[in-house]
Design an enzyme around this catalytic site. Structure first.
Site, PDB file in Angstrom:
ATOM      1  N   ASP A 149       0.838  -1.184   0.000  1.00 35.72           N
ATOM      2  CA  ASP A 149       0.000   0.000   0.000  1.00 35.72           C
ATOM      3  C   ASP A 149       0.883   1.247   0.000  1.00 35.72           C
ATOM      4  O   ASP A 149       1.881   1.311   0.718  1.00 35.72           O
ATOM      5  CB  ASP A 149      -0.893  -0.010   1.243  1.00 35.72           C
TER       6      ASP A 149
ATOM      7  N   HIS B  95       4.698   4.024  -3.434  1.00 37.61           N
ATOM      8  CA  HIS B  95       5.513   5.156  -3.857  1.00 37.61           C
ATOM      9  C   HIS B  95       6.111   5.923  -2.687  1.00 37.61           C
ATOM     10  O   HIS B  95       7.049   6.696  -2.862  1.00 37.61           O
ATOM     11  CB  HIS B  95       4.677   6.112  -4.725  1.00 37.61           C
TER      12      HIS B  95
ATOM     13  N   ASP C 264      -9.509   3.349  -0.549  1.00 34.51           N
ATOM     14  CA  ASP C 264      -9.277   4.695  -0.022  1.00 34.51           C
ATOM     15  C   ASP C 264      -9.798   5.787  -0.959  1.00 34.51           C
ATOM     16  O   ASP C 264      -9.358   6.927  -0.864  1.00 34.51           O
ATOM     17  CB  ASP C 264      -7.785   4.902   0.275  1.00 34.51           C
TER      18      ASP C 264
END
Length: 1295
Positions: free
Chosen positions: A289, A292, A390
């Site tokens: 999750d 990046h 999300d």
């Protein structure tokens, strides 16, 4: 404690929290800022509070400033004490340096006093001058403090904007969570740092800054930053993300400080490694999750640990880098299997369909990819979700009715798919992974529609999702790997999944509902659909409908969905049983296009229908039959194949049997032949309307284009469009061969029979099966071709084989005979019935100089080009008989002791080059060395066309003599001296040459033994550019006359004389010398003496030592490169002798005995440094005043050195000399020892890798004549040149 650079961000975060408490308590209501922020005026009031109350109170700029008074006083004391600066501490940097306080305290920054003492120097030690100096320092420090104030002001502006933006989303935006009034539980914004203490005043909290035992409890929360560099850690020094409030913060987690490796924080690395290993032990896959925001080196370490536990761990990652290049960096470094992609990111149904196409497999009708294929750039494999956990709730952004059709669109993608809990149950709000504390409902297949604690098949779209997931799994398992997306109208998306083996399809039609039907008027007119093929069944039809089960009410214990919607679904029904299809009719479009027209009813928003479709029965059968025939070439076609009940006669023979009857001359026709060659036969290459013509009429013309189309499945290419639109190309390929005689016609019939099946396929399948037939044929042709060549080629690398194809490419037989006849007494000469006279005639292959410019007519064959190329393209490839025939045919044209430059079938020959005869002799030598019993060629009869210089052409067989006599004549004439004027001298044969240029001279210099000749008005070597520009006044002037003794001719003559000495000693060659008339007497010159003379003279006259005292150096003033070999000796312009060119490397290969090892190596190193380009060798030293590396034959200007391509050999990088350079390098490196040889082999392979790449990508499947400087493409070059291919192949042969 470990991140003091975040102290200012912590101060601001605490100030914002105290602002929250005051707003929640209503203490800012009088200033227009109530606890319930609902409009723009409230937001403006908030901005004012920040600038008027918060920032003046916390004074963030002080953390970045210097205490000016203290610094100036310290400086004053140093000056008064006479302290001198320590220059080592300023490291040569000029100007005043401020040292940032590591602990980030108010006014903690310090002045580097050494830099201050260097910068501000008093005129004397008097109090006045010291005072002046301190004043300057104070002024500078004040300016620097003001600059820091401005920087912090900018950070504060951004912080306010980010806070306001966050409030707008969370409290004002329609698509946001609408948090309501500000409270301590729902603060203005999420806190960036933990605070595990009781509530106190801001002033009290500020005292913690000096209490390490308290500060260690303040942890920075994690999160992500919109548009930030994913390769940068946003929490490390140098980043102002926390200060500027740019972090989208997660209040339930903290940012872990890993550092650069385990040694920076051993406990954390060990703890997280253990956690990762436990996860990998119990789960088959993990989701990274917010990947990046995870430092790459950390993720690499942890995933390595996880794969030790579970090597086949499935890794999914959420990446928001904003760049596919950076996505790929993460994918490749971490070994990510799938990247999270989301249908909710689409703003409309068109974009949603595009995402399916982008992430969902190959296009329908895609090409069959070979097992070995070019590695092409591609996007990372997707895990395609309808919604992620999300993001906003789709029901809030779109409508409840869109959930089913959007799921159907996602399910039709040919990739991993997924969803998030709550989507199928129609939960009408986002489920917060941070704040949600309710339970998910339990599963009960029989649960009631209005149950909040249980879900079952009647809940939401669960029944529809189950059917879609089953279909998705079935399509994957059965190989439905191709996808087509059709945007029927603004709301309807049709997605086709196609199986390339069985050609079964599933077509799903989804009517999306991005807007709520209760507030948006959808059209009742649904356009009809045309589905190609035969509809076998309706796999499923479903639609979202309202029901009487009460309306949604948020449950306090369970995360419940909307009970008022469910799915009506039917599975595996006929068209007649459908409630959505009103009418289905069959239409025909051509002989192979059968369409079913579908008219819909009740395809309401929120509906889906999936059809199972097969081809028309006849087309289905013929596809199976064609796949049966293709399966003999590749097992990939076995699935879906059906044996042919009535096979055509020609298809009953294996294609390999037909190919075994072909000669290499036949292969030239089958594979190659450019436009000019085909036109000679009355045909031409196939031209694609709206695009361009193919490079070759043979299979290679198509294969080169398909090689670019196939890896990317570029079905929109004009070639594919042409195949879909009609059978013209199919007919061209087969009919061109059917018109030939013998085995080629059989191959044409075989292709025609295969294409007959193709004609009955749906047009969208034509390109891929046309390619399949061509690939099968082409690979069979190549196998048969290489079997006809030497073992070096047959067992050789792909590179060797590609180069060897140049032999087939360049060697062919045209409608008109290019070579003069050879003696009828010679064995194994091919004959044919002339297509012009109808009589029997010889049909020996000739060697084209280059394509497309030198491929047909009198300009096809050149003596020099032929014999530079013959060793590589014919002898090394095993084409010995054809090589012999070419040698003998040219031998018959000997005149004046020379071999013609332009052959012109012998009757229109030009004898204007001094080097071709020596290349011819070198090839005879190579023939005797490489061919078993090769010396027998010396006794072969040669039918002379010109037994005397001035006679008319003799008839074939009229005058014959053995080859060794012709060789002897060539040497005799050179030793006697050759001098004549070309026949028909003038514009008839050369419109540019001046009169003196038609005078040809070649002789042997008695003093040195060098073959010399030419004059400044002609060019007798390969560097033969004649000026053509009246405007630049270079017309009739050779750019590179190279008169005198050209270095490569000296080398070639040495090689020839040495060889004849060896042959005579073995009693194979009857002559040991030549009798000539010199100075009034007859003299007999022994070849042994000539050989010795050349050996003794060469380095004396050609080596450029650079030593001004060297007695052999006649022109020391002209030396501008030392340690090289001259390009010529005795030129009319002495400067030209000293020019650095690559020609000496030719002499090194053919006569290495002329060179001393150390000198040779030094010269080769200079050539490598100065002349070696990416593909070729610069033809002139780039330091030379007339060097120009760009050849433009169309340019006509006033520049003498450039106009009309005058610089053809004055810099452009020619490929064929690179072969000799590399061969020379290998030869002398081996002499130097193992280390030098190993390094040279690496160099050679590095250089040749570029040729391999070019050859692979070339539409001509060749190497060019030349490139412009630094390997740039030259549009005036032949795209494939015989000697370029030949000399590179010779390097590989040497290796």
């Amino acid at each position: 404690m470990n991140s003091p650079h975040l102290r200012t961000a912590w101060v601001l975060d605490r100030a914002i929290w105290h602002l929250t408490t005051r707003v929640a308590d209503g203490r800012y209501k009088e200033k227009g800022l109530p606890s319930d922020i609902t409009n723009e005026s409230h937001l403006n009031a908030l901005r004012r509070v920040f600038w008027e109350d918060i920032f003046p109170q916390i004074k963030l700029w002080e953390f970045y400033q210097v205490n000016v008074e203290n610094a100036v006083e310290q400086f004053r004391i140093l000056l008064q004490n006479g302290t001198k600066p320590d220059h080592s501490k300023t490291e040569g940097n000029k100007g005043l340096e401020i040292i940032q306080d590591f602990h980030c305290c108010r006014y903690g920054n310090r002045v580097n006093m050494d830099s201050a003492l260097e910068t501000f120097v008093p005129h004397s030690s008097s109090p006045q001058h010291i005072g002046e100096c301190c004043g300057w320092l104070k002024q500078k420090l004040t300016e620097m403090n003001e600059e820091q104030y401005r920087i912090i002001h900018q950070h504060q502006e951004q912080a306010v904007n980010c806070v306001v933006g966050n409030i707008v989303y969370e409290r004002l935006a329609d698509h946001g969570p609408k948090l309501g009034p500000v409270t301590r539980k729902e603060p203005l914004v999420t806190r960036y740092f933990t605070f595990p203490f009781e509530e106190m005043t801001l002033e009290q909290e500020m005292e913690f800054l000096n209490q390490p035992d308290k500060m260690c409890h303040f942890l920075a929360h994690n999160g992500w930053v919109m548009g930030d560099d994913p390769l940068r850690n946003f929490a490390e020094p140098g980043s102002n993300v926390y200060l500027r409030r740019e972090l989208i913060c997660w209040g339930d987690s903290v940012k872990l400080r890993y550092g650069k490796g385990p040694e920076d924080c051993p406990y954390l690395w060990e703890h997280m490694q253990k956690y990762t290993e436990i996860t990998a032990k119990y789960f088959h896959g993990v989701r990274l999750d917010n990947c990046h925001s995870t430092p790459l080196h950390v993720a690499e370490f942890m995933l390595d640990a996880a794969r030790e536990v579970r090597p086949n761990l499935y890794v999914i990652a959420e990446l928001f880098t904003g760049s596919e290049l950076i996505d790929n960096l993460f994918v490749n470094r971490l070994g990510i299997n799938s990247l999270i992609r989301e249908a909710m990111s689409a703003g409309d149904s068109h974009e949603e369909g595009r995402l399916v196409y982008r992430y969902g497999g190959e296009p329908v009708g895609a090409f069959v990819q070979p097992s070995l294929r070019p590695l092409m750039p591609s996007i990372a494999h997707a895990m395609f979700l309808d919604v992620t956990h999300d993001n906003e709730c789709p029901i809030e952004l779109r409508s409840a009715l869109d959930s089913l059709p959007s799921s159907a669109i996602v399910s039709m993608a040919c990739c991993a798919t997924g969803s998030t809990r709550g989507y199928d149950e129609l939960v009408p709000h986002q489920i917060s992974v941070v704040k949600e504390e309710r339970f998910y409902p339990k599963w009960n297949p029989c649960s009631a529609p209005n149950s909040t604690g249980e879900v079952g098949f009647q809940s939401g779209i669960i029944a529809g999702k189950l059917a879609l997931n089953k279909l998705h799994q079935e399509l994957a398992a059965q190989g439905f790997s191709q996808v087509y997306v059709d945007q029927v109208d603004a709301d309807i998306v049709a997605v086709t999944r196609h199986c390339p083996s069985t050609h079964q399809s599933v077509v799903t039609v989804s009517r999306t509902a991005f807007k709520n039907p209760k507030t948006h008027q959808y059209s009742n007119n649904v356009p009809p659909m045309f589905i190609p093929g035969k509809i076998e069944e309706i796999i499923l039809e479903a639609r979202t409908v309202e029901r009487e089960a009460g309306s949604y009410k948020k449950d306090e214990k369970y995360i419940n969905g909307m009970p008022e919607y469910t799915v009506e679904i039917k599975e595996h029904i006929s068209m007649e049983e459908s409630a959505m299809v009103k009418h289905a009719g069959v239409t025909s479009k051509g002989r192979s296009e059968f369409m079913q027209e579908i008219q819909f009813q009740k395809l309401t928003p929120g509906s889906i229908i999936a059809f199972r479709v097969s081809l028309d029965p006849k087309a289905q059968k013929l596809v199976g039959v064609l796949r049966f025939y293709l399966s003999q070439f590749s097992p990939k076609y076995r699935r879906g194949s059906v044996p042919d009940e009535n096979p055509p006669d020609v298809l009953q023979k294996p294609l390999t049997e037909l190919m075994s009857k072909l000669t290499l001359a036949d292969m030239n026709i089958l594979l190659f032949r450019c436009e000019a060659e085909e036109q000679e036969d009355g045909g031409g290459c196939y031209s694609i309307p709206g695009w361009e013509g193919l490079k070759y009429a043979g299979l290679q013309g198509l294969m080169s284009v398909l090689a670019d189309i196939r890896p990317t499945n570029d079905l929109g290419h004009p070639l594919c469009a042409n195949l879909r639109e009609g059978d013209w190309l199919i007919d061209f390929v087969s009919n061109r061969l059917k018109q030939r005689d013998g085995p080629l016609a059989e191959v044409g019939q075989w292709l025609g029979a295969m294409f007959d099946y193709l004609r009955h396929f749906p047009r969208y399948l034509i390109p891929c099966y046309f390619d399949a037939i061509l690939v099968s044929t082409y690979t069979t042709v190549l196998d048969a071709t290489f079997k006809l060549m030497s073992s070096f080629v047959e067992r050789g690398s792909t590179f060797v084989r590609h180069l060897a194809l140049g032999s087939v490419q360049m060697c062919g037989v045209g409608r008109f005979q290019a070579l003069p006849p050879i003696s009828t007494k010679v064995q194994d000469v091919p004959y044919r019935i002339s297509p012009i006279t109808g009589e029997k005639e010889q049909c020996c292959v000739s060697l084209a100089a280059g394509l497309p410019h030198f491929s047909a007519g009198i300009f096809r064959c050149w003596g020099r080009d032929t014999f530079i190329s013959l060793r590589g393209l014919m002898l090394i490839t095993g084409r010995h008989t054809e090589a012999r025939n070419i040698i003998l045919a040219f031998a018959g044209t000997l005149r004046h002791g020379l071999i013609p430059n332009l052959l012109g079938e012998g009757r229109n020959a030009r004898y204007n080059c001094r080097d071709a005869v020596w290349w011819w002799l070198q090839c005879i030598q190579d023939y005797t060395n490489l061919v078993p019993e090769g010396h027998e060629i010396l006794r072969c009869p040669v039918t002379r066309m010109y037994p005397s210089d001035d006679c008319e052409p003799c008839k074939p067989g009229e005058v014959e003599q053995p080859l060794y006599d012709v060789i002897q004549e060539a040497l005799q004439r050179h030793l006697e001296g050759i001098s004549f004027r070309e026949r028909n001298a003038g514009p008839k044969i050369d419109r540019n040459m001046r009169d003196e240029g038609f005078n040809v001279v070649a002789k042997v210099d008695p003093a040195t033994g060098f073959v010399t000749g030419g004059n400044r008005f002609n060019c007798g070597t390969w560097m033969d550019k004649m000026g053509e520009s009246d405007r630049a006044r270079n017309k009739g002037m050779p750019a590179t006359p190279r008169d005198g003794a050209a270095v490569e001719i000296v080398g070639l003559s040495k090689s020839a004389v040495r060889w004849l000495v060896e042959l005579h000693s073995k009693e194979v060659f009857p002559y040991d010398g030549v009798k000539v008339h010199r100075d009034g007497t007859d003299v007999f010159i022994l070849y042994t003496e000539w050989n010795k003379q050349l050996q003794q003279s060469f380095e004396v006259e050609f080596w450029v030592s650079g030593d001004s005292q060297d007695p052999n150096e006649k022109h020391p003033d002209l030396v501008h490169k030392k340690g090289i070999y001259k390009d010529s000796y005795g030129a009319s312009n002495p400067w030209c002798d000293y020019q650095l060119r690559p020609n000496f490397t030719i002499a090194m290969v053919v006569a290495p005995e002329l060179f001393t090892l150390e000198r040779a190596w030094k010269a080769l190193e200079i050539a490598e440094k100065k002349l070696l380009g990416p593909l070729g060798m610069k033809t002139l030293d780039p330091d030379d005043m007339v060097y120009c590396g760009v050849y433009d034959n169309a340019l006509d200007n006033d520049n003498y050195n450039l106009a009309k391509g005058f610089n053809y050999h004055q810099g452009p990088e020619w490929l064929w000399p690179v072969g000799y350079f590399l061969r020379a390098k290998l030869y002398f490196a081996k002499k130097l020892g193992e280390e030098a040889y190993s390094k040279t082999v690496i160099l050679v392979k590095s250089v040749l890798s570029r040729h391999y790449t070019h050859l692979e990508r070339s539409l001509w499947k060749g190497l060019p004549e030349l490139t412009n400087e630094n390997g740039q493409h030259c549009p005036f070059s032949c795209e494939t040149q015989a000697w370029s291919l030949a000399t590179v192949l010779e390097v590989l042969h040497d290796l």
